[in-house]
Design a protein around this motif. Structure first.
Motif, short mmCIF file in Angstrom:
data_model
loop_
_atom_site.label_atom_id
_atom_site.label_comp_id
_atom_site.label_asym_id
_atom_site.label_seq_id
_atom_site.Cartn_x
_atom_site.Cartn_y
_atom_site.Cartn_z
N SER A 1 0.80 -1.04 0.00
CA SER A 1 0.22 -0.05 0.21
C SER A 1 1.05 1.27 -0.12
O SER A 1 2.03 1.30 0.66
CB SER A 1 -0.67 -0.25 1.14
N THR A 2 0.63 2.13 -0.88
CA THR A 2 1.23 3.35 -0.89
C THR A 2 -0.05 4.53 -0.97
O THR A 2 -0.77 4.44 -1.08
CB THR A 2 1.86 3.73 -2.27
N PHE A 3 0.57 5.68 -0.66
CA PHE A 3 -0.30 6.85 -0.66
C PHE A 3 0.73 7.99 -1.19
O PHE A 3 1.79 8.66 -0.87
CB PHE A 3 -0.50 7.34 0.75
N ASP A 4 0.23 8.70 -2.51
CA ASP A 4 0.86 9.74 -3.20
C ASP A 4 0.49 10.96 -2.75
O ASP A 4 1.00 11.94 -3.35
CB ASP A 4 0.64 9.35 -4.65
N GLY A 5 -0.05 11.34 -1.82
CA GLY A 5 -0.66 12.54 -1.23
C GLY A 5 -2.21 12.82 -1.65
O GLY A 5 -2.54 13.67 -1.19
N GLU A 6 -2.49 12.15 -2.54
CA GLU A 6 -3.95 12.41 -2.98
C GLU A 6 -4.82 10.88 -2.94
O GLU A 6 -5.90 10.98 -2.32
CB GLU A 6 -4.11 12.80 -4.55
N ARG A 7 -4.12 10.03 -3.32
CA ARG A 7 -4.77 8.69 -3.21
C ARG A 7 -4.09 7.63 -2.73
O ARG A 7 -2.82 7.42 -2.91
CB ARG A 7 -5.15 8.23 -4.56
N ALA A 8 -4.51 6.54 -2.19
CA ALA A 8 -3.79 5.50 -1.55
C ALA A 8 -3.82 4.31 -2.81
O ALA A 8 -5.09 4.08 -3.37
CB ALA A 8 -4.35 4.75 -0.43
N ASP B 1 -10.06 2.46 -8.50
CA ASP B 1 -9.76 2.23 -7.31
C ASP B 1 -9.69 0.97 -6.64
O ASP B 1 -10.70 0.26 -6.35
CB ASP B 1 -10.73 3.36 -6.32
N LYS B 2 -8.63 0.29 -6.47
CA LYS B 2 -8.67 -1.15 -6.35
C LYS B 2 -9.14 -1.36 -4.87
O LYS B 2 -9.70 -2.63 -4.61
CB LYS B 2 -7.21 -1.79 -6.43
N TRP B 3 -8.94 -0.57 -3.97
CA TRP B 3 -9.60 -0.88 -2.73
C TRP B 3 -11.01 -1.14 -2.60
O TRP B 3 -11.65 -2.10 -2.19
CB TRP B 3 -9.30 0.40 -1.75
N ASP B 4 -11.64 -0.27 -3.15
CA ASP B 4 -13.14 -0.15 -3.56
C ASP B 4 -13.49 -1.54 -4.19
O ASP B 4 -14.47 -2.13 -3.90
CB ASP B 4 -13.52 0.96 -3.92
N LYS B 5 -13.02 -1.49 -5.38
CA LYS B 5 -13.45 -2.65 -6.66
C LYS B 5 -13.27 -4.02 -5.92
O LYS B 5 -13.79 -4.91 -6.11
CB LYS B 5 -12.84 -2.27 -7.68
N PHE B 6 -12.21 -4.43 -4.91
CA PHE B 6 -12.10 -5.64 -4.56
C PHE B 6 -12.35 -5.89 -3.11
O PHE B 6 -11.80 -6.95 -2.63
CB PHE B 6 -10.58 -6.10 -5.00
N GLY B 7 -12.88 -4.81 -2.48
CA GLY B 7 -13.04 -5.17 -1.18
C GLY B 7 -12.19 -4.89 -0.14
O GLY B 7 -12.16 -5.48 0.97
N PHE B 8 -11.17 -4.06 -0.24
CA PHE B 8 -10.29 -3.92 0.83
C PHE B 8 -10.21 -2.48 1.40
O PHE B 8 -10.89 -1.43 0.77
CB PHE B 8 -8.73 -4.08 0.26
N THR B 9 -10.05 -2.52 2.63
CA THR B 9 -10.30 -1.46 3.45
C THR B 9 -9.10 -0.56 4.03
O THR B 9 -8.27 -1.17 4.66
CB THR B 9 -11.13 -1.51 4.63
N PRO B 10 -8.77 0.65 3.55
CA PRO B 10 -7.86 1.41 3.91
C PRO B 10 -7.95 1.69 5.59
O PRO B 10 -8.99 2.19 5.91
CB PRO B 10 -7.30 2.50 3.13
N ALA B 11 -6.99 1.27 6.37
CA ALA B 11 -7.03 1.76 7.70
C ALA B 11 -5.91 2.51 8.09
O ALA B 11 -4.71 2.27 7.73
CB ALA B 11 -7.17 0.36 8.50
N PRO B 12 -6.04 3.50 8.95
CA PRO B 12 -4.77 4.61 9.24
C PRO B 12 -3.74 3.75 9.95
O PRO B 12 -4.01 2.79 10.88
CB PRO B 12 -5.52 5.29 10.52
N ALA B 13 -2.46 4.04 9.69
CA ALA B 13 -1.30 3.57 10.04
C ALA B 13 -1.14 4.00 11.45
O ALA B 13 -1.30 5.27 11.47
CB ALA B 13 -0.31 3.38 8.96
N ALA B 14 0.01 3.83 12.03
CA ALA B 14 0.45 4.30 13.19
C ALA B 14 1.69 5.54 12.86
O ALA B 14 1.57 6.69 13.47
CB ALA B 14 1.33 3.53 14.18
N VAL B 15 2.33 5.27 12.11
CA VAL B 15 3.30 6.33 11.57
C VAL B 15 3.40 6.60 9.99
O VAL B 15 3.89 7.54 9.77
CB VAL B 15 4.92 6.03 11.86
N ALA B 16 2.91 5.65 9.07
CA ALA B 16 3.04 5.85 7.87
C ALA B 16 1.74 6.44 7.29
O ALA B 16 0.85 6.60 8.10
CB ALA B 16 3.15 4.58 6.80
#
Lengths: 189, 189
Positions: free
Chosen positions: B27-34, B96-111
């Motif tokens: 998982s990555t985040f480019d400043g706009e989208r994960a 948006d692969k999260w939405d399409k395939f049923g994965f949920t982005p959850a807040p990380a501790a430091v990333a």
């Protein structure tokens, strides 16, 4: 001539041997003696025959790999798990591990390091890049020839869980029909 | 505070998550989208939390990893194999692969990159070394925090055989008693 009992395995498919995450054995030859060690830190660097391997100066094989720039990566089936674990828990400084644990060195095609006759796959490798060896003990190896013996594959490779326990393979899940983007990877040999 | 549902996993044992050779998600985040991708080319670089990962410019996540110097490595159980394969066969440029395939982005501790809620392990990583990225797409990552949810582990990780087929884990073989040299690796958490 192929090493006895082995068929040549295509270099462009060598990642199939490494990507599953096998426990491997690494064979080296220092000019006098062949040594054998066990390793769980390895991966494909690219599709084809580039392989990343962690092997450090704490391993007796390190000096031979440095000096000769070559080794053989051998992949044992889970039937050999006990002997393979034992090989990983004693140093080649102290003992001839081939003899002690029942492994047979077999002549390779281009490497001076021997194949491991009992393993179902053997990959003769040269060192392609050692830039990260000093900092991370990370070798990038290039497979030059690869050998496969389907008769020795049995239940296939096994996976170190990092703590002295190992996973065997269960069923194979065939999702080739879902490999729409990477379909070229799914072809039969 | 721990991410919901996860317990902290010791960084000095993170190699136990990677050494078996799992299919992972990144998982990555480019400043706009994960973004989320699937990967089979990974290994421990050392005992502890240094991880080698092959991720190239053909991956949409590459630019975000370059720009931010961080990612999350998530390990799915085999129950998720179909969705994980699908994530690996479509580009985040297109969907948006999260939405399409049923994965949920959850807040990380430091990333800033999110954890994958459905995965049984998540490792928040920073880039430790990118010297071999240009030549081999090889990133050395350092785990900064790691999270584990035993309830999601199920049959555990699964292994890509490089051709669109995957190995499930069968029985675990316990050879800890043979780990005489490496006994410290066998301790319970």
């Amino acid at each position: 001539m192929s090493p006895t009992g082995f068929s040549e395995y295509p270099l462009d498919l060598v990642h199939r041997l490494i990507e599953p995450g096998p426990v491997i054995m690494v064979s080296t030859f220092d000019g006098e003696r062949a040594n054998l060690m066990t390793n769980g830190f390895n991966m494909p660097i690219a599709h084809g025959a580039l392989i990343g391997l962690i092997l450090g100066p704490w391993d007796h094989s390190y000096d031979a790999l440095r000096a000769t720039g070559e080794c053989v990566i051998a992949i044992p089936s889970i039937d050999l798990a006990e002997q393979v674990t034992d090989v990983g828990n004693i140093s080649g400084r102290d003992v001839d591990k081939w003899d002690k644990f029942g492994f047979t060195p077999a002549p390779a095609a281009v490497a001076r390091a021997p194949l491991v006759q009992e393993c179902f796959a053997n990959i003769e490798c040269t060192v392609a890049d050692d830039r990260l060896v000093d900092d991370y003990n990370l070798w990038i190896l290039r497979g030059e020839r690869a050998w496969f013996d389907a008769g020795k594959r049995g239940a296939g490779e096994f996976h170190h869980r990092g703590d002295g326990t190992f996973s065997a393979n269960a069923d194979t899940l065939d999702l080739r029909h879902r490999m729409t983007k990477w379909q070229y990877l799914t072809r039969d040999q």
